[in-house]
Design a protein around this motif. Structure first.
Motif, PDB file in Angstrom:
ATOM      1  N   GLN A 273      74.630  65.819  72.064  1.00  0.00           N
ATOM      2  CA  GLN A 273      73.625  64.777  72.274  1.00  0.00           C
ATOM      3  C   GLN A 273      72.227  65.323  72.012  1.00  0.00           C
ATOM      4  OE1 GLN A 273      72.895  63.340  76.361  1.00  0.00           O
ATOM      5  NE2 GLN A 273      73.470  61.314  75.605  1.00  0.00           N
ATOM      6  N   THR A 274      71.977  66.551  72.463  1.00  0.00           N
ATOM      7  CA  THR A 274      70.678  67.177  72.209  1.00  0.00           C
ATOM      8  C   THR A 274      70.455  67.392  70.714  1.00  0.00           C
ATOM      9  OG1 THR A 274      70.789  68.297  74.352  1.00  0.00           O
ATOM     10  CG2 THR A 274      69.238  69.171  72.750  1.00  0.00           C
ATOM     11  N   ASN A 275      71.501  67.803  69.998  1.00  0.00           N
ATOM     12  CA  ASN A 275      71.380  68.007  68.547  1.00  0.00           C
ATOM     13  C   ASN A 275      71.077  66.700  67.827  1.00  0.00           C
ATOM     14  OD1 ASN A 275      71.889  70.744  68.816  1.00  0.00           O
ATOM     15  ND2 ASN A 275      74.102  70.513  68.496  1.00  0.00           N
ATOM     16  N   ARG A 276      71.714  65.597  68.291  1.00  0.00           N
ATOM     17  CA  ARG A 276      71.414  64.304  67.653  1.00  0.00           C
ATOM     18  C   ARG A 276      69.968  63.891  67.899  1.00  0.00           C
ATOM     19  NH1 ARG A 276      76.666  62.709  69.532  1.00  0.00           N
ATOM     20  NH2 ARG A 276      75.691  61.666  71.317  1.00  0.00           N
ATOM     21  N   THR A 277      69.482  64.168  69.095  1.00  0.00           N
ATOM     22  CA  THR A 277      68.087  63.840  69.385  1.00  0.00           C
ATOM     23  C   THR A 277      67.138  64.674  68.530  1.00  0.00           C
ATOM     24  OG1 THR A 277      68.691  63.305  71.668  1.00  0.00           O
ATOM     25  CG2 THR A 277      66.376  63.700  71.227  1.00  0.00           C
ATOM     26  N   LEU A 278      67.441  65.955  68.397  1.00  0.00           N
ATOM     27  CA  LEU A 278      66.612  66.827  67.559  1.00  0.00           C
ATOM     28  C   LEU A 278      66.666  66.400  66.096  1.00  0.00           C
ATOM     29  CD1 LEU A 278      67.364  70.337  69.106  1.00  0.00           C
ATOM     30  CD2 LEU A 278      65.288  68.975  69.357  1.00  0.00           C
ATOM     31  N   PHE A 279      67.847  65.952  65.648  1.00  0.00           N
ATOM     32  CA  PHE A 279      67.975  65.490  64.256  1.00  0.00           C
ATOM     33  C   PHE A 279      67.123  64.245  64.025  1.00  0.00           C
ATOM     34  CE2 PHE A 279      70.152  62.719  61.176  1.00  0.00           C
ATOM     35  CZ  PHE A 279      70.051  63.521  60.049  1.00  0.00           C
ATOM     36  N   THR A 280      67.116  63.336  64.998  1.00  0.00           N
ATOM     37  CA  THR A 280      66.292  62.132  64.865  1.00  0.00           C
ATOM     38  C   THR A 280      64.817  62.492  64.780  1.00  0.00           C
ATOM     39  OG1 THR A 280      67.929  60.865  66.119  1.00  0.00           O
ATOM     40  CG2 THR A 280      65.729  59.918  65.925  1.00  0.00           C
ATOM     41  N   LEU A 281      64.371  63.407  65.640  1.00  0.00           N
ATOM     42  CA  LEU A 281      62.982  63.844  65.579  1.00  0.00           C
ATOM     43  C   LEU A 281      62.666  64.535  64.258  1.00  0.00           C
ATOM     44  CD1 LEU A 281      62.556  65.235  69.223  1.00  0.00           C
ATOM     45  CD2 LEU A 281      61.716  63.068  68.317  1.00  0.00           C
ATOM     46  N   THR A 282      63.626  65.306  63.747  1.00  0.00           N
ATOM     47  CA  THR A 282      63.422  65.973  62.459  1.00  0.00           C
ATOM     48  C   THR A 282      63.302  64.955  61.339  1.00  0.00           C
ATOM     49  OG1 THR A 282      64.689  67.874  63.255  1.00  0.00           O
ATOM     50  CG2 THR A 282      64.363  67.691  60.881  1.00  0.00           C
ATOM     51  N   MET A 283      64.146  63.899  61.388  1.00  0.00           N
ATOM     52  CA  MET A 283      64.075  62.858  60.365  1.00  0.00           C
ATOM     53  C   MET A 283      62.722  62.158  60.381  1.00  0.00           C
ATOM     54  SD  MET A 283      66.791  62.685  58.500  1.00  0.00           S
ATOM     55  CE  MET A 283      66.583  64.459  58.520  1.00  0.00           C
ATOM     56  N   VAL A 284      62.225  61.859  61.579  1.00  0.00           N
ATOM     57  CA  VAL A 284      60.915  61.208  61.672  1.00  0.00           C
ATOM     58  C   VAL A 284      59.830  62.107  61.089  1.00  0.00           C
ATOM     59  CG1 VAL A 284      59.187  60.349  63.302  1.00  0.00           C
ATOM     60  CG2 VAL A 284      61.594  59.802  63.650  1.00  0.00           C
ATOM     61  N   THR A 285      59.938  63.395  61.381  1.00  0.00           N
ATOM     62  CA  THR A 285      58.943  64.337  60.860  1.00  0.00           C
ATOM     63  C   THR A 285      59.013  64.434  59.340  1.00  0.00           C
ATOM     64  OG1 THR A 285      59.089  65.614  62.905  1.00  0.00           O
ATOM     65  CG2 THR A 285      58.099  66.702  61.018  1.00  0.00           C
ATOM     66  N   VAL A 286      60.234  64.512  58.789  1.00  0.00           N
ATOM     67  CA  VAL A 286      60.402  64.619  57.330  1.00  0.00           C
ATOM     68  C   VAL A 286      59.927  63.366  56.627  1.00  0.00           C
ATOM     69  CG1 VAL A 286      62.146  64.787  55.503  1.00  0.00           C
ATOM     70  CG2 VAL A 286      62.251  66.301  57.485  1.00  0.00           C
ATOM     71  N   LEU A 287      60.281  62.198  57.187  1.00  0.00           N
ATOM     72  CA  LEU A 287      59.879  60.944  56.538  1.00  0.00           C
ATOM     73  C   LEU A 287      58.370  60.723  56.622  1.00  0.00           C
ATOM     74  CD1 LEU A 287      62.754  58.580  57.722  1.00  0.00           C
ATOM     75  CD2 LEU A 287      62.509  59.722  55.517  1.00  0.00           C
ATOM     76  N   GLY A 329      63.865  61.502  52.448  1.00  0.00           N
ATOM     77  CA  GLY A 329      64.951  60.988  53.277  1.00  0.00           C
ATOM     78  C   GLY A 329      66.308  61.236  52.655  1.00  0.00           C
ATOM     79  N   ARG A 330      66.409  61.049  51.333  1.00  0.00           N
ATOM     80  CA  ARG A 330      67.681  61.296  50.657  1.00  0.00           C
ATOM     81  C   ARG A 330      68.073  62.765  50.749  1.00  0.00           C
ATOM     82  NH1 ARG A 330      69.053  59.732  44.324  1.00  0.00           N
ATOM     83  NH2 ARG A 330      71.236  60.467  44.362  1.00  0.00           N
ATOM     84  N   TRP A 331      67.084  63.629  50.600  1.00  0.00           N
ATOM     85  CA  TRP A 331      67.373  65.072  50.679  1.00  0.00           C
ATOM     86  C   TRP A 331      67.844  65.456  52.086  1.00  0.00           C
ATOM     87  CZ3 TRP A 331      64.712  68.792  53.629  1.00  0.00           C
ATOM     88  CH2 TRP A 331      65.087  70.118  53.388  1.00  0.00           C
ATOM     89  N   ALA A 332      67.176  64.938  53.114  1.00  0.00           N
ATOM     90  CA  ALA A 332      67.523  65.295  54.498  1.00  0.00           C
ATOM     91  C   ALA A 332      68.919  64.771  54.881  1.00  0.00           C
ATOM     92  CB  ALA A 332      66.481  64.744  55.453  1.00  0.00           C
ATOM     93  N   ARG A 335      71.758  66.751  53.184  1.00  0.00           N
ATOM     94  CA  ARG A 335      72.046  68.023  53.835  1.00  0.00           C
ATOM     95  C   ARG A 335      72.809  67.825  55.149  1.00  0.00           C
ATOM     96  NH1 ARG A 335      69.454  72.617  52.333  1.00  0.00           N
ATOM     97  NH2 ARG A 335      69.568  73.385  54.473  1.00  0.00           N
ATOM     98  N   GLN A 336      72.501  66.736  55.877  1.00  0.00           N
ATOM     99  CA  GLN A 336      73.218  66.457  57.110  1.00  0.00           C
ATOM    100  C   GLN A 336      74.661  66.095  56.830  1.00  0.00           C
ATOM    101  OE1 GLN A 336      72.309  66.924  60.139  1.00  0.00           O
ATOM    102  NE2 GLN A 336      74.055  65.951  61.187  1.00  0.00           N
TER     103      GLN A 336
END
Length: 339
Positions: A273-287, A329-332, A335-336
């Motif tokens: 669950q923590t990893n999914r939250t971190l991934f969401t924050l990473t996506m927001v940062t990348v986008l 977004g496509r690149w991120a 990779r996921q």
């Protein structure tokens, strides 16, 4: 109020005797006091039977009275001053000496505190002494008051060990219900951080397993080479109580292992669950990265900013930022997916 009155009203008489019972052959126990018990023990040619004396060691006169009036082995006094330790039973001078750790008696509350009971069982005398009340002794006293018949003093000791196993079994059942509830919530994906509760239950069960379980070495020696004064029915009763203890300890060990696995699964799910939250924050940062870069460059307060005077400069930048955002977004996400 005098000291003697306080002692009597606190559940023990003037010598620290909490309860005493005299058992005639084939009859239920009869409540007696310390003076009546001494008269019975001193009358070596008198009636058959035995007495059970249960003492409160917190009473100042208790040990002195037992040492002066009861014919107990020296090992019993040594056990009292040695303190607690693991549960054990061993023969000494024609008597069985035992140290029994049990759950302390609470007032309607399931307690996990461990208290110690010291026992000396002979042919005509059973002595039990404790500092804090124990649940198994309370159950044994209830059985005696209910009219249960005991053939010998040692049978009371083995019944006490069975009561201790029953107390452990009830604690295992109660803990199992709590673990089942946590496991059901985990399977239903209603995640809560139960790690502190599981750790507390596991720590309590491991402590009980270490203190309440009888020492196997001394117990097996007693069962394999019983003394000649120990009757066969008593040996059989001890063997049955030992087998019951083994079953309860196996259930307890299984429950401890189950709690350990549940802790690991809960930790894995919380990490996921923590990893999914971190991934969401990473996506927001990348986008948000392309628009931040473009805004940083075009927000510089310097001359020569491109498209500053172009009639469609805003829409050109919107298209440029959208393109870079889609590419990022496509690149991120690719990779996921590759992981």
């Amino acid at each position: 109020m005098s000291l003697s009155i306080v002692s009597k009203t606190y559940g023990a008489d003037q010598v620290g005797l909490i309860s005493g019972f005299r058992f005639a052959p084939g009859q239920r126990g009869e409540a007696i006091g310390s003076d009546e018990a001494l008269d019975f023990l001193r009358d070596s040619q008198g009636e058959d039977g035995f007495v059970w004396l249960h003492f409160n060691l917190a009473h100042v006169a208790c040990e002195r009275w037992m040492r002066a009036n009861l014919d107990l082995p020296e090992g019993f006094d040594e056990m009292l001053h040695a303190g607690g330790g693991s549960t054990r039973i061993e023969p000494s001078d024609g008597m069985l000496l035992a140290v029994i750790n049990d759950v302390a008696l609470g007032f309607g509350v399931v307690s996990s505190d461990v208290a110690t009971l010291w026992v000396a069982a002979g042919a005509r005398l059973l002595v039990t002494a404790r500092v804090r009340p124990l649940r198994s002794v309370d159950r044994l006293r209830g059985a005696v008051k209910a009219g249960e018949v005991f053939p010998s003093a040692r049978s009371l000791l083995f019944h006490l060990m069975q009561d201790q196993a029953d107390v452990m079994a009830s604690i295992v059942r109660e803990t199992t219900c709590k673990v089942d509830h946590i496991e059901d919530r985990l399977l239903a994906e209603r995640l809560q951080d139960h790690r502190a509760e599981l750790s507390s239950m596991r720590r309590t069960l491991v402590r009980m397993q270490r203190l309440l379980a009888p020492e196997p070495g001394a117990l097996f020696r007693l069962l394999n080479r019983p003394p000649i004064w120990l009757a066969e029915p008593d040996v059989q009763a001890l063997r049955e109580s030992t087998e019951e203890f083994s079953l309860v300890l196996n259930d307890l060990a299984t429950l401890v292992e189950r709690i350990k696995l549940l802790q690991e699964e809960l930790a894995a799910k919380l990490n996921e669950q923590t990893n999914r939250t971190l991934f969401t924050l990473t996506m927001v940062t990348v986008l948000a990265l392309p628009i931040n870069i473009v805004a940083g460059f075009f927000g510089m307060n310097v001359g020569g900013v491109p498209l500053a005077n172009h009639p469609h400069g805003f829409w050109v930048l919107v298209a440029l930022v959208a393109s870079f955002t889609l590419l990022a977004g496509r690149w991120a996400f690719s990779r996921q997916a590759a992981r």
